[in-house]
Design an enzyme around this catalytic site. Structure first.
Site, PDB file in Angstrom:
ATOM      1  N   TRP A 197       0.853  -1.184   0.000  1.00 50.57           N
ATOM      2  CA  TRP A 197       0.000   0.000   0.000  1.00 50.57           C
ATOM      3  C   TRP A 197       0.900   1.250   0.000  1.00 50.57           C
ATOM      4  CZ3 TRP A 197      -0.458   3.916   3.735  1.00 50.57           C
ATOM      5  CH2 TRP A 197      -1.431   4.870   3.424  1.00 50.57           C
ATOM      6  N   ASP A 364     -15.884  11.975  -2.788  1.00 47.12           N
ATOM      7  CA  ASP A 364     -15.309  10.688  -2.381  1.00 47.12           C
ATOM      8  C   ASP A 364     -16.135  10.062  -1.264  1.00 47.12           C
ATOM      9  OD1 ASP A 364     -12.957   8.789  -1.372  1.00 47.12           O
ATOM     10  OD2 ASP A 364     -12.321   9.598  -3.295  1.00 47.12           O
ATOM     11  N   LYS A 474     -15.779   6.552  -9.189  1.00 43.05           N
ATOM     12  CA  LYS A 474     -14.579   5.928  -8.632  1.00 43.05           C
ATOM     13  C   LYS A 474     -15.043   4.656  -7.934  1.00 43.05           C
ATOM     14  CE  LYS A 474     -10.881   6.977  -5.272  1.00 43.05           C
ATOM     15  NZ  LYS A 474     -10.349   8.049  -4.433  1.00 43.05           N
ATOM     16  N   TRP A 475     -14.686   3.505  -8.492  1.00 43.00           N
ATOM     17  CA  TRP A 475     -15.155   2.211  -8.002  1.00 43.00           C
ATOM     18  C   TRP A 475     -14.067   1.646  -7.089  1.00 43.00           C
ATOM     19  CZ3 TRP A 475     -19.566  -0.790  -9.791  1.00 43.00           C
ATOM     20  CH2 TRP A 475     -19.596  -2.102  -9.322  1.00 43.00           C
ATOM     21  N   ASP A 476     -14.294   1.737  -5.792  1.00 42.27           N
ATOM     22  CA  ASP A 476     -13.245   1.379  -4.832  1.00 42.27           C
ATOM     23  C   ASP A 476     -13.430  -0.035  -4.292  1.00 42.27           C
ATOM     24  OD1 ASP A 476     -10.999   1.758  -3.273  1.00 42.27           O
ATOM     25  OD2 ASP A 476     -11.655   3.686  -2.473  1.00 42.27           O
ATOM     26  N   ASN A 478     -11.789  -2.060  -0.773  1.00 41.65           N
ATOM     27  CA  ASN A 478     -10.833  -1.812   0.305  1.00 41.65           C
ATOM     28  C   ASN A 478     -10.651  -2.926   1.325  1.00 41.65           C
ATOM     29  OD1 ASN A 478      -9.697   0.796  -0.228  1.00 41.65           O
ATOM     30  ND2 ASN A 478     -11.733   1.635   0.081  1.00 41.65           N
ATOM     31  N   ASP A 545      -2.561   5.649  -3.255  1.00 44.40           N
ATOM     32  CA  ASP A 545      -2.991   6.610  -2.230  1.00 44.40           C
ATOM     33  C   ASP A 545      -1.843   7.526  -1.850  1.00 44.40           C
ATOM     34  OD1 ASP A 545      -5.598   5.948  -2.014  1.00 44.40           O
ATOM     35  OD2 ASP A 545      -5.374   4.608  -0.295  1.00 44.40           O
TER      36      ASP A 545
END
Ligand code: GLA
Length: 728
Positions: A197, A364, A474-476, A478, A545
């Site tokens: 990350w 977001d 924005k297709w996140d 996590n 990120d």
């Protein structure tokens, strides 16, 4: 482009740029004989065989000269005398697993057959041909079909495998690789793109050694830790010269990519679905299709390979209305507000953005349910009226009235335990029967293998998009898969990973084909799921990120090894940077971000008037040049990985009349002196002017003598942008 020579029992897949050859040995075994630079007729020679082999000899072949343990093969089995890594493993209903597949037939077809339900490269308007080599096992009546497609103008091939059960029994597939390639040499170096990350895709290179070197994912999807890509290069190869072979997987699930150097110093390269958690029941009459893998060859070094892949993916993989459309400059509120925003705050940000020339405002995480941090509300895709009392529609309308596009964040594969959706459908999550699921960010994964879950997600997003005009999503994603289980009783847990990915592809296919004018951007804790599978549905990806300009030099340099610039989201953010605490110049932050898809991710109201004027100028410049940056030829010149405290690259148009050069210095040195950088890919015979000066250069001069940068970069984190334009 594909020929079969019956006398020599030899296939040649060739397009004048690359050749790939297969020969049928002893009329039974598909041997791999060559992959690389184009050869006339694919070569005229045959494989040499020794008089005698130390390996076991297959029962069908008379004599002791022939062994599968030494034969370079197209699709090696196991427990059959080949002791290297196998390409497949099948378990039969009686518990046995020895297989004896042999070559039976081939077909050459025009075009590229579609792979049902999977992301894939398309032939498009280009001439493509496909060879299908069929292997068969008599005892089980299973067929293995090997697909090879070649494209007329690219140094690229694709491969995939299909297993067809024409027998009467159910069998289990424990392993079915998409690609297996044997070479006679191990004098190669391996290049891969490991990361973590906020440290995605560093370039790591090392010589091959005896044994198996494997990279993989066991996380349900691809991940920051490894990219499903393997590069094999001759030891002399560098960015600009030398032989480079690349293997890249078009898949977003658990993959395995490995290289084995055997006892004879031969090398076996394999790529496919990771067998670790995979076991697929194939009933009589059913077939299983693997995802496809891309193979590329360049004799012009790593840049040659990257440019071939960029152009191939841009024209044969990327879809939607944005395939060739200039990408808008956006402001994302994440680092500006995190979860703490109101409509007024967002409109203020939008107003500031508009003044600077920004074209799209992206809202977001945190606009739905009661989500004030990352522990709740995923699945409840209804607006949080505490933050947005007038609703999303009103916000979108006001942003549109300002003349900007409106974008929205979603994480549709997830469900928070603290959500209405979870209360209603606790059985919609992925978990192993009788075991508690691990949590990550207090969220669980929805079970996309279930049609009712997919229908719910598609209709929820559909409804949202019908109510609220949205131009960008924005297709996140996590969290990663754990336990690898399903509550479904229709199939076994060994199928859950792949079924879940097929479910995701089904949802994405429906949404992106229903809304092709939306700009879809994928994201996973930054660039964790930057893969070809998702690139097929969503033309761009949030690269990391980590928005620090220095970190981004390496991240974007590494990413460019395989992904086109048109896919790489890159934002100018605040200083000190939120991830590393570093303060870099606004100029360098711009130069790094505008080497990808320029965007912003900071509270614009905190910028001084002077900074705003700089931002405005940079935005104007980017708008005038973005088509070249996003769709031109990208060339890496100086690597931030070589420890020399710098990086450089260029963007050149097809006609070679324009070249944008970026140079970055990380830390300043005292008493530094002149530096020469040689450009690449220009026209030797053209004369270029350095924009804003009266300084002229011939193309050959820029490439072979180079440009001399004066030692004026007297501060840390500084950068240069030079534009060369051909003159008549
Ligand atoms: C991920 C993304 C970020 C941001 C957050 C929101 O980490 O990579 O850009 O969207 O989620 O939770």
């Amino acid at each position: 482009m594909i020929t079969y020579n019956d006398a020599q029992k030899k296939f040649h897949i060739g397009n004048g740029i690359i050749s790939y050859t297969i020969s049928i040995q002893e009329e039974l075994f598909a041997a791999h004989t060559y992959f690389g630079r184009y050869l006339t007729d694919g070569g005229d020679s045959t494989l040499p065989f020794p008089e005698w082999s130390t390996g076991p000899n297959p029962s069908q072949v008379k004599g002791r000269h022939f062994s599968l343990n030494t034969l370079p093969q197209e699709y090696p089995g196991h427990a059959n005398g080949d002791y290297r890594e196998s390409a497949f493993s099948i378990e039969y209903s009686d518990g046995s697993f020895a297989s004896q597949f042999t070559y039976v037939d081939y077909e050459i077809i025009q075009g590229k057959p579609e792979l049902d339900g999977l992301p894939q490269t398309r032939g498009g308007n280009e001439n493509t041909e496909t060879l299908i080599v069929t292997l068969h096992e008599e005892r089980s009546n299973l067929f293995i079909e090997l697909y090879y497609t070649i494209f007329e103008t690219h140094p690229v091939m694709t491969r995939s495998t299909r297993l067809v059960n024409k027998g009467s029994e159910q069998v289990s597939i424990n392993k079915l690789m998409s690609l297996s390639v044997d070479t006679l040499t191990s004098e190669l170096e391996l290049i891969q793109l490991p990361g973590s990350w906020a440290r995605e895709r560093s370039i790591v290179r090392h010589p091959l050694h005896r044994g198996v070197t494997k990279i993989d994912s066991k996380r349900g999807t691809t991940h920051h830790s490894y990219q499903p890509f393997l590069g094999l290069v001759s030891p002399q190869a560098d960015e600009h010269s030398g032989d480079v072979y690349g293997f890249h997987f078009v898949y977003s699930g658990e993959f395995a990519a490995q290289v084995e150097v055997d006892e004879y110093d031969q090398t076996r390269i394999q790529m496919g679905i990771n067998p670790e958690h995979f076991k697929w029941q194939l009933n009589s009459g059913e077939e299983f299709q693997t995802p496809e893998a891309v193979m590329v060859f360049s004799s012009e070094g790593l840049n040659g390979m990257s440019q071939a892949l960029h152009s191939f993916y841009q024209s044969h993989l990327v879809r939607t209305d944005y395939q060739w459309k200039e990408r808008p400059i956006l402001i994302n509120n994440w680092e500006a507000t995190y979860f703490d925003f109101t409509e007024d705050k967002l409109l203020e940000l939008a107003y500031e953005a508009k003044q600077l020339g920004i074209e799209c405002v992206v809202l977001d995480d945190g606009w739905f349910g009661h989500r004030d941090d990352d522990t709740s509300s995923l699945g409840d895709w209804q607006v949080d009226s505490r933050k947005l009392p007038n609703g999303l529609g009103s916000l979108s309308e006001k942003i549109h009235e300002m003349g900007m596009l409106f974008g929205l964040w979603l994480e549709p594969e997830m469900i928070s335990v603290d959500s209405e959706l979870y209360n209603k459908h606790p059985d919609w999550v992925l978990k192993a029967k009788g075991r508690d699921p691990s949590r990550a960010r207090e969220q669980l994964m929805l079970d996309y293998s279930k049609p009712e879950v997919r229908d719910y997600i598609v209709s929820t997003i559909d409804k949202l998009l019908n109510e609220v005009p949205v131009d960008y999503i924005k297709w996140d994603y996590n969290r990663n898969m754990t336990e690898h289980g399903t509550l479904s009783t229709d199939y076994m847990d060994g199928e859950v990973m792949h079924r879940n990915i097929l479910g995701l592809y089904d949802v994405l296919d429906k949404l992106t084909t229903s809304y092709p004018s939306i700009l879809w951007e994928s994201c996973s804790g930054g660039g964790g799921r930057y893969d070809l599978g998702l690139l097929y549905y969503m033309p761009q990806t949030w690269a990391s990120d980590n928005t620090d300009a220095v970190s981004r030099l390496s991240i974007q340099y590494g990413t460019s090894l395989v992904f086109p610039v048109s896919s790489m989201g890159a934002h100018v953010s605040d200083v000190p940077n939120h991830q590393v605490g570093r303060s870099t110049s606004l100029k360098m932050r711009h130069h790094v971000s505008m080497s990808g898809l320029l965007g912003y991710e900071l509270d614009l109201s905190t910028l001084s008037a002077e900074e705003k004027s700089e931002v405005k100028k940079e935005i104007d410049w980017y708008k005038a040049n973005r088509s070249l940056i996003q769709f031109g030829e990208f060339t890496r010149l100086l690597s931030p990985f070589n420890g020399k405290n710098e990086a450089a690259w260029t963007f050149t148009n097809k006609e070679k009349t324009q070249c944008i050069f970026f140079y970055f210095q990380i830390l300043a040195e005292a008493n530094d002196w002149f530096k020469t950088v040689k450009l690449k890919g220009l026209d030797e015979n053209k004369r270029y002017v350095l924009e804003g000066t009266e300084q002229y250069y011939f193309g050959d001069e820029l490439m072979y003598k180079g440009i001399v940068l004066d030692p004026m970069l007297k501060s840390d984190f500084s950068s240069r942008r030079l534009v060369f334009k051909a003159v008549k």
